[in-house]
Motif scaffolding. Structure first.
Motif, PDB file in Angstrom:
ATOM      1  N   LEU A 225      11.665   9.642  37.436  1.00 37.87           N
ATOM      2  CA  LEU A 225      10.847  10.297  37.674  1.00 37.87           C
ATOM      3  C   LEU A 225      11.019  11.934  37.109  1.00 37.87           C
ATOM      4  CD1 LEU A 225       8.150  11.610  38.557  1.00 37.87           C
ATOM      5  CD2 LEU A 225       9.377  12.077  41.026  1.00 37.87           C
ATOM      6  N   SER A 226      12.582  12.861  36.950  1.00 38.97           N
ATOM      7  CA  SER A 226      12.709  13.853  36.000  1.00 38.97           C
ATOM      8  C   SER A 226      12.651  13.884  35.055  1.00 38.97           C
ATOM      9  CB  SER A 226      14.651  14.216  36.638  1.00 38.97           C
ATOM     10  OG  SER A 226      14.676  13.850  36.296  1.00 38.97           O
ATOM     11  N   GLU A 227      12.567  12.961  33.959  1.00 40.52           N
ATOM     12  CA  GLU A 227      12.438  12.377  32.497  1.00 40.52           C
ATOM     13  C   GLU A 227      11.790  12.616  32.282  1.00 40.52           C
ATOM     14  OE1 GLU A 227      14.411   9.057  31.435  1.00 40.52           O
ATOM     15  OE2 GLU A 227      16.738   9.823  31.749  1.00 40.52           O
ATOM     16  N   TYR A 228      10.236  12.191  32.989  1.00 45.52           N
ATOM     17  CA  TYR A 228       8.605  12.520  32.540  1.00 45.52           C
ATOM     18  C   TYR A 228       8.425  13.349  32.703  1.00 45.52           C
ATOM     19  CZ  TYR A 228       8.481   6.723  32.566  1.00 45.52           C
ATOM     20  OH  TYR A 228       8.640   5.680  32.269  1.00 45.52           O
ATOM     21  N   LEU A 229       8.820  14.431  33.437  1.00 46.04           N
ATOM     22  CA  LEU A 229       8.112  15.747  34.307  1.00 46.04           C
ATOM     23  C   LEU A 229       8.749  16.324  32.913  1.00 46.04           C
ATOM     24  CD1 LEU A 229       9.145  16.051  38.481  1.00 46.04           C
ATOM     25  CD2 LEU A 229       6.878  15.447  36.546  1.00 46.04           C
ATOM     26  N   SER A 230      10.598  16.438  33.067  1.00 44.25           N
ATOM     27  CA  SER A 230      10.867  17.237  31.770  1.00 44.25           C
ATOM     28  C   SER A 230       9.957  17.569  30.370  1.00 44.25           C
ATOM     29  CB  SER A 230      12.329  16.650  31.587  1.00 44.25           C
ATOM     30  OG  SER A 230      13.563  17.001  32.769  1.00 44.25           O
ATOM     31  N   ASP A 231       9.482  16.065  30.274  1.00 46.30           N
ATOM     32  CA  ASP A 231       8.553  15.948  29.014  1.00 46.30           C
ATOM     33  C   ASP A 231       7.299  16.223  29.268  1.00 46.30           C
ATOM     34  OD1 ASP A 231      10.696  14.548  27.889  1.00 46.30           O
ATOM     35  OD2 ASP A 231       9.515  12.491  28.265  1.00 46.30           O
ATOM     36  N   GLY A 232       6.900  17.460  30.523  1.00 43.00           N
ATOM     37  CA  GLY A 232       5.109  17.731  30.191  1.00 43.00           C
ATOM     38  C   GLY A 232       4.435  17.218  31.297  1.00 43.00           C
ATOM     39  N   LYS A 233       4.978  16.198  31.646  1.00 41.57           N
ATOM     40  CA  LYS A 233       3.457  14.648  32.201  1.00 41.57           C
ATOM     41  C   LYS A 233       3.366  14.911  33.676  1.00 41.57           C
ATOM     42  CE  LYS A 233       4.528  12.165  28.460  1.00 41.57           C
ATOM     43  NZ  LYS A 233       3.352  12.097  27.337  1.00 41.57           N
ATOM     44  N   ILE A 234       2.047  15.004  34.075  1.00 42.39           N
ATOM     45  CA  ILE A 234       1.937  14.865  35.102  1.00 42.39           C
ATOM     46  C   ILE A 234       2.256  13.098  35.331  1.00 42.39           C
ATOM     47  CG2 ILE A 234      -0.426  14.398  36.792  1.00 42.39           C
ATOM     48  CD1 ILE A 234      -1.845  16.715  34.909  1.00 42.39           C
ATOM     49  N   VAL A 235       2.501  13.184  36.874  1.00 46.33           N
ATOM     50  CA  VAL A 235       3.059  11.700  36.766  1.00 46.33           C
ATOM     51  C   VAL A 235       2.336  11.744  39.022  1.00 46.33           C
ATOM     52  CG1 VAL A 235       4.905  10.131  37.641  1.00 46.33           C
ATOM     53  CG2 VAL A 235       5.307  11.895  36.026  1.00 46.33           C
ATOM     54  N   VAL A 236       1.855  10.088  38.334  1.00 42.20           N
ATOM     55  CA  VAL A 236       1.240   9.477  39.561  1.00 42.20           C
ATOM     56  C   VAL A 236       1.294   8.170  39.279  1.00 42.20           C
ATOM     57  CG1 VAL A 236      -0.931   8.483  40.068  1.00 42.20           C
ATOM     58  CG2 VAL A 236      -1.268  10.069  38.533  1.00 42.20           C
ATOM     59  N   LEU A 237       1.892   8.606  41.489  1.00 43.78           N
ATOM     60  CA  LEU A 237       2.609   7.103  41.545  1.00 43.78           C
ATOM     61  C   LEU A 237       1.665   6.595  41.843  1.00 43.78           C
ATOM     62  CD1 LEU A 237       5.925   8.868  43.126  1.00 43.78           C
ATOM     63  CD2 LEU A 237       5.193   7.082  40.773  1.00 43.78           C
ATOM     64  N   GLU A 238       1.979   4.915  42.725  1.00 38.63           N
ATOM     65  CA  GLU A 238       0.830   4.603  43.395  1.00 38.63           C
ATOM     66  C   GLU A 238       1.787   3.625  44.350  1.00 38.63           C
ATOM     67  OE1 GLU A 238      -1.748  -0.265  42.853  1.00 38.63           O
ATOM     68  OE2 GLU A 238      -1.336   1.231  41.689  1.00 38.63           O
ATOM     69  N   TRP A 239       1.985   3.460  46.070  1.00 36.71           N
ATOM     70  CA  TRP A 239       2.676   2.517  46.452  1.00 36.71           C
ATOM     71  C   TRP A 239       1.633   1.692  46.549  1.00 36.71           C
ATOM     72  CZ3 TRP A 239       5.763   6.322  46.745  1.00 36.71           C
ATOM     73  CH2 TRP A 239       6.855   6.696  46.253  1.00 36.71           C
ATOM     74  N   PHE A 240       1.968   0.649  45.957  1.00 35.22           N
ATOM     75  CA  PHE A 240       1.798  -1.058  45.583  1.00 35.22           C
ATOM     76  C   PHE A 240       2.180  -1.934  46.368  1.00 35.22           C
ATOM     77  CE2 PHE A 240       1.872  -4.559  43.072  1.00 35.22           C
ATOM     78  CZ  PHE A 240       0.346  -5.070  42.236  1.00 35.22           C
ATOM     79  N   ASN A 241       1.044  -2.865  47.204  1.00 46.04           N
ATOM     80  CA  ASN A 241       1.565  -4.136  47.636  1.00 46.04           C
ATOM     81  C   ASN A 241       0.724  -5.505  47.036  1.00 46.04           C
ATOM     82  OD1 ASN A 241       1.920  -6.434  48.914  1.00 46.04           O
ATOM     83  ND2 ASN A 241       1.611  -5.196  51.099  1.00 46.04           N
TER      84      ASN A 241
END
Length: 209
Positions: free
Chosen positions: A80-96
């Motif tokens: 996660l922190s690598e995406y944020l360090s690259d300036g990305k907004i991150v969307v997480l989707e809990w999936f089943n």
């Protein structure tokens, strides 16, 4: 992500049979100078908790989230922190893949894939997460291929990441701004029963804000 007036809504989490509040949109904690191409920035996140307790989703909205590294159904690691360090907004989707509400948002309404496509080529990363017994790489890869999912499904077999984010239902959505702050946590939209012609997409509202 810029500050905006807080808007709180109510929606029915029919998968759990309970009523929950859509948490307020959170503004970034600090202003960061624009990045140059290839430049990274420092993002302060919490360590992943080890106490095994389920977080209260409403308590973590507006605060920095826990960092994690998980492997997807194809064996690729995501931090996660690598995406944020690259300036990305991150969307997480809990999936089943067996949840009827997840199935409807992929095979019926196409809500998930349509929302992912909306941000193609932009600084938004979408990651699905399968926790606990649902974290079967083979089954989730089959679902990805069958549902034409462009985004990966990450495996959380211990459920530690799910508990850190207070994820009790699927699909539960999270929008993390570029400072690592949880800006939104809740349902994908206000169409729990699938009967609205023009539902409000809460993830789009949070990302666009």
């Amino acid at each position: 992500m810029h500050s905006k007036s807080i808007r709180t809504s109510m929606f029915s989490l029919v998968a759990a049979g309970v009523l929950a509040a859509v948490p307020a949109l959170a503004s970034a904690q600090k202003t960061v100078a624009p990045q140059r191409e290839g430049e990274t920035r420092e993002v302060q996140l919490h360590a992943l908790p080890t106490d095994g307790k389920m977080a209260n989703l409403q308590d973590i909205v507006g605060k920095p989230v826990a960092d994690f590294t998980l492997t997807d159904s194809e064996g690729n690691a995501h931090t996660l922190s690598e995406y944020l360090s690259d300036g990305k907004i991150v969307v997480l989707e809990w999936f089943n893949a067996t949840c009827p509400y997840v199935v409807r948002h992929y095979k019926g309404d196409s809500t998930m894939n349509d929302t992912v496509a909306k941000y193609e080529g932009k600084d938004v990363v979408w990651l699905a997460v399968a926790s606990g017994k649902t974290a079967d790489p083979e089954a989730n890869q089959k679902a990805r291929e069958g549902w034409d999912m462009a985004h990966p499904v990450l495996m959380d077999p211990t459920g530690d990441v799910g508990r850190a984010f207070g994820s009790k239902n699927t699909p539960t959505m999270y929008v993390i701004n570029t400072d690592g702050v949880l800006a939104y946590g809740g349902g994908i939209d206000d169409n729990a029963n699938g009967r609205k012609d023009s539902p409000t997409n809460f993830v789009v509202e949070a990302v666009d804000s």
